[in-house]
Design a protein around this motif. Structure first.
Motif, PDB file in Angstrom:
ATOM      1  N   TYR A  25      -4.842  -7.245  -1.407  1.00 39.49           N
ATOM      2  CA  TYR A  25      -5.410  -5.885  -1.330  1.00 39.49           C
ATOM      3  C   TYR A  25      -6.557  -5.887  -0.309  1.00 39.49           C
ATOM      4  CZ  TYR A  25      -3.155  -5.694  -5.960  1.00 39.49           C
ATOM      5  OH  TYR A  25      -2.273  -5.778  -7.007  1.00 39.49           O
ATOM      6  N   TRP A  29     -10.448  -0.013  -2.543  1.00 47.78           N
ATOM      7  CA  TRP A  29      -9.738   0.787  -3.562  1.00 47.78           C
ATOM      8  C   TRP A  29     -10.767   1.519  -4.422  1.00 47.78           C
ATOM      9  CZ3 TRP A  29      -6.465  -2.445  -1.193  1.00 47.78           C
ATOM     10  CH2 TRP A  29      -5.096  -2.229  -1.300  1.00 47.78           C
ATOM     11  N   HIS A  67      -7.428   6.979  -2.916  1.00 43.58           N
ATOM     12  CA  HIS A  67      -7.333   5.737  -3.708  1.00 43.58           C
ATOM     13  C   HIS A  67      -7.502   4.497  -2.853  1.00 43.58           C
ATOM     14  CE1 HIS A  67      -3.131   4.101  -3.193  1.00 43.58           C
ATOM     15  NE2 HIS A  67      -3.335   3.317  -4.228  1.00 43.58           N
ATOM     16  N   TYR A  77      -0.508  -5.994   4.060  1.00 43.62           N
ATOM     17  CA  TYR A  77      -0.328  -4.977   3.013  1.00 43.62           C
ATOM     18  C   TYR A  77       0.660  -3.901   3.447  1.00 43.62           C
ATOM     19  CZ  TYR A  77      -1.228  -1.610  -0.657  1.00 43.62           C
ATOM     20  OH  TYR A  77      -1.070  -0.767  -1.721  1.00 43.62           O
ATOM     21  N   TRP A 160       0.587   5.314  -8.840  1.00 41.44           N
ATOM     22  CA  TRP A 160      -0.571   4.598  -8.295  1.00 41.44           C
ATOM     23  C   TRP A 160      -1.874   5.351  -8.567  1.00 41.44           C
ATOM     24  CZ3 TRP A 160       2.003   2.909  -3.003  1.00 41.44           C
ATOM     25  CH2 TRP A 160       2.694   1.718  -3.212  1.00 41.44           C
ATOM     26  N   ASP A 165       0.061   0.794 -12.438  1.00 39.10           N
ATOM     27  CA  ASP A 165       1.156   1.065 -11.499  1.00 39.10           C
ATOM     28  C   ASP A 165       2.587   1.026 -12.036  1.00 39.10           C
ATOM     29  OD1 ASP A 165      -1.082   0.960  -9.922  1.00 39.10           O
ATOM     30  OD2 ASP A 165      -0.350  -0.615  -8.596  1.00 39.10           O
ATOM     31  N   ARG A 197       5.192  -9.090 -10.020  1.00 40.17           N
ATOM     32  CA  ARG A 197       4.954  -7.844  -9.276  1.00 40.17           C
ATOM     33  C   ARG A 197       6.052  -6.818  -9.585  1.00 40.17           C
ATOM     34  NH1 ARG A 197       0.455  -6.290  -7.115  1.00 40.17           N
ATOM     35  NH2 ARG A 197       1.607  -5.064  -5.613  1.00 40.17           N
ATOM     36  N   TYR A 203       9.574   0.055  -6.032  1.00 42.79           N
ATOM     37  CA  TYR A 203       8.982   0.511  -4.766  1.00 42.79           C
ATOM     38  C   TYR A 203       9.741   1.706  -4.174  1.00 42.79           C
ATOM     39  CZ  TYR A 203       4.927  -2.398  -3.943  1.00 42.79           C
ATOM     40  OH  TYR A 203       3.660  -2.937  -4.024  1.00 42.79           O
ATOM     41  N   TYR A 353       2.463  -7.640 -14.294  1.00 45.29           N
ATOM     42  CA  TYR A 353       1.554  -6.585 -13.830  1.00 45.29           C
ATOM     43  C   TYR A 353       1.133  -5.674 -14.996  1.00 45.29           C
ATOM     44  CZ  TYR A 353      -0.066  -4.054  -9.565  1.00 45.29           C
ATOM     45  OH  TYR A 353      -0.794  -3.470  -8.561  1.00 45.29           O
TER      46      TYR A 353
HETATM   47  C1  DGY Z   1      -0.586  -2.033  -5.026  1.00 49.24           C
HETATM   48  O1  DGY Z   1      -0.314  -2.103  -3.831  1.00 49.24           O
HETATM   49  O2  DGY Z   1       0.028  -2.671  -5.898  1.00 49.24           O
HETATM   50  C2  DGY Z   1      -1.718  -1.213  -5.452  1.00 49.24           C
HETATM   51  O3  DGY Z   1      -1.988  -1.352  -6.787  1.00 49.24           O
HETATM   52  C3  DGY Z   1      -1.526   0.241  -5.120  1.00 49.24           C
HETATM   53  O4  DGY Z   1      -2.698   0.893  -5.489  1.00 49.24           O
END
Ligand code: DGY
Length: 432
Positions: A25, A29, A67, A77, A160, A165, A197, A203, A353
């Motif tokens: 990340y 955020w 966010h 990312y 999100w 998430d 994840r 996604y 997660y």
């Molecule tokens: C992610 O990319 O997993 C973040 O949590 C999005 O905010």
């Protein structure tokens, strides 16, 4: 432990803000920043205030707070600035590229907490005097654009925005959406094991909602009409209510501002009353999410179900029921408190997660909430479980709740050297 936590925050500090986790990340955020600032407030107040200032600098002209703020380019990312295209919105901030979605509005209660940590230091109070109106403007944005039924409960249009998430609560919504497959390259799974994840299919759903929002240039009214995901989230609304209370308290300390205090009190009254009427499930003995698009409650228990304790929303009688639900469903002696999803439910996944693992920020809120309602021993159990998990498994993003999973050298899950785990640990081990 405290020194290690301080080092993590300092290492994750960039120029004026802190990344939640290197590589995984790499930007700022919203809700991470708030929790992180609380940690800094215990040892470096300048950084705490700069963290919040940078966040507020990214505010849009309509009061919206994004966010993610994409301060720098990153190749670790996805989806980044060029996918989100938040500048499609005419009021988007011209100087700070960002996403076009928000996150739980923590800033109000964070300012109050920082002032408390500083023991009412003048510099902190002056900072609050200068910046509190931006936070008020953010609440104004939420109540005027996100409360379509005028009931005091704001919606989120993307998972999100909830912060939680890939929670199993969204699974039934994904099933209604028919999101198309999109060609893109996952980058998060270069850093964290894919089993911890969200899936590729998840996604597709996440990106599909963003594409719908982009089609309408992130216009709130159009999103409210067309987004397949439109939820009243107990965690998001609890945090808003907690921050309303904080703003009222802070404006009273500052003096004047009568009309803002009155407006906040009006929002607050309506919010609390609707929250208790609409989001409480008598059979589950817990608060639940409400699906506005499909007009039905989503009847699962998550750690968000207990967040009203943190915001002082529930009666003592309901607090007792919530404490009982935590103890009986989440508190068996084989589990650390508090799993993020009902451990007795078949959708529970202890390492994936938000589908079950323990999260430090939710535990932190539950600790203070339970303590406020007088459940001191349960609160202390949550606190000591949190500390034990970090001690055993490191400053990770989240943790398997099952005690049997921990052998020597077992690590936590998700990102390592995770900023809010470090920041909130510092707060928890401080003498409260
Ligand atoms: C992610 O990319 O997993 C973040 O949590 C999005 O905010």
């Amino acid at each position: 432990m405290k020194n290690k936590a301080i080092n993590i925050l300092n290492e994750n500090w960039r120029d004026g803000y802190t990344v939640p986790c290197k590589d995984l990340y790499p930007f700022q955020w919203l809700w991470d920043s708030g929790f992180i600032a609380i940690g800094y407030a215990h040892f470096d107040m300048d950084k705490a205030l700069q963290e919040i200032k940078t966040l507020l600098n990214s505010q849009w002209e309509n009061g919206f707070l994004p966010h993610i703020v994409f301060h720098k380019k990153s190749d670790t990312y996805f989806p980044g600035e060029s996918f989100h295209q938040a500048n499609l919105h005419p009021l988007a901030n011209k100087n700070y590229p960002s996403t076009g979605m928000t996150q739980p509005p923590v800033t109000g209660f964070v300012l109050e907490k920082i002032l408390k940590i500083s023991k009412n230091n003048n510099e902190v109070l002056n900072f609050i005097k200068k910046n509190i109106d931006s936070v008020y403007k953010n609440h104004h944005y939420l109540y005027t654009n996100r409360d379509i039924n005028n009931e005091g409960l704001v919606y989120i249009y993307h998972n999100w925005e909830s912060g939680t998430d890939n929670s199993p609560i969204w699974d039934d919504i994904w099933a209604t959406m028919g999101a198309p497959e999109i060609n893109f390259k996952r980058l998060d799974t270069n850093v964290v094991d894919a089993s911890e994840r969200p899936t590729n299919k998840d996604y597709y759903n996440y990106l599909h909602i963003i594409n719908i929002a982009k089609k309408y240039a992130y216009n709130d009214a159009a999103i409210a009409k067309h987004s397949p995901f439109l939820i009243q989230d107990p965690l998001f609304n609890s945090i808003l209510i907690k921050s309303n209370t904080a703003l009222i308290n802070l404006y009273k300390i500052i003096g004047g501002n009568t009309s803002k205090i009155e407006q906040l009190q009006k929002w607050q009254e309506k919010s609390i009353s609707s929250f208790n009427k609409k989001l409480y499930d008598e059979e589950l003995n817990a608060y639940v999410h409400y699906d506005l698009r499909n007009e039905k409650p989503i009847r699962y228990i998550t750690s968000s179900s207990f967040s009203p304790l943190f915001a002082g929303i529930c009666s003592n009688e309901r607090a007792k029921k919530l404490a009982h639900t935590i103890q009986t469903k989440f508190g068996s002696k084989n589990l650390y408190l508090c799993a993020s999803f009902d451990p007795e439910n078949e959708r529970f996944n202890p390492v994936k997660y938000w589908r079950g693992p323990v999260w430090v920020n939710l535990n932190w809120m539950l600790y203070y909430g339970l303590k406020d309602y007088g459940y001191t021993s349960l609160a202390n159990k949550i606190k000591s479980d949190t500390i034990e998990l970090i001690e055993k498994a490191g400053f990770y993003e989240y943790f398997d709740a099952r005690k049997t999973s921990y052998k020597q050298n077992t690590k936590g899950c998700g990102g390592y050297n995770f900023s809010w785990s470090a920041a909130l640990l510092i707060d928890l081990i401080n003498k409260n």
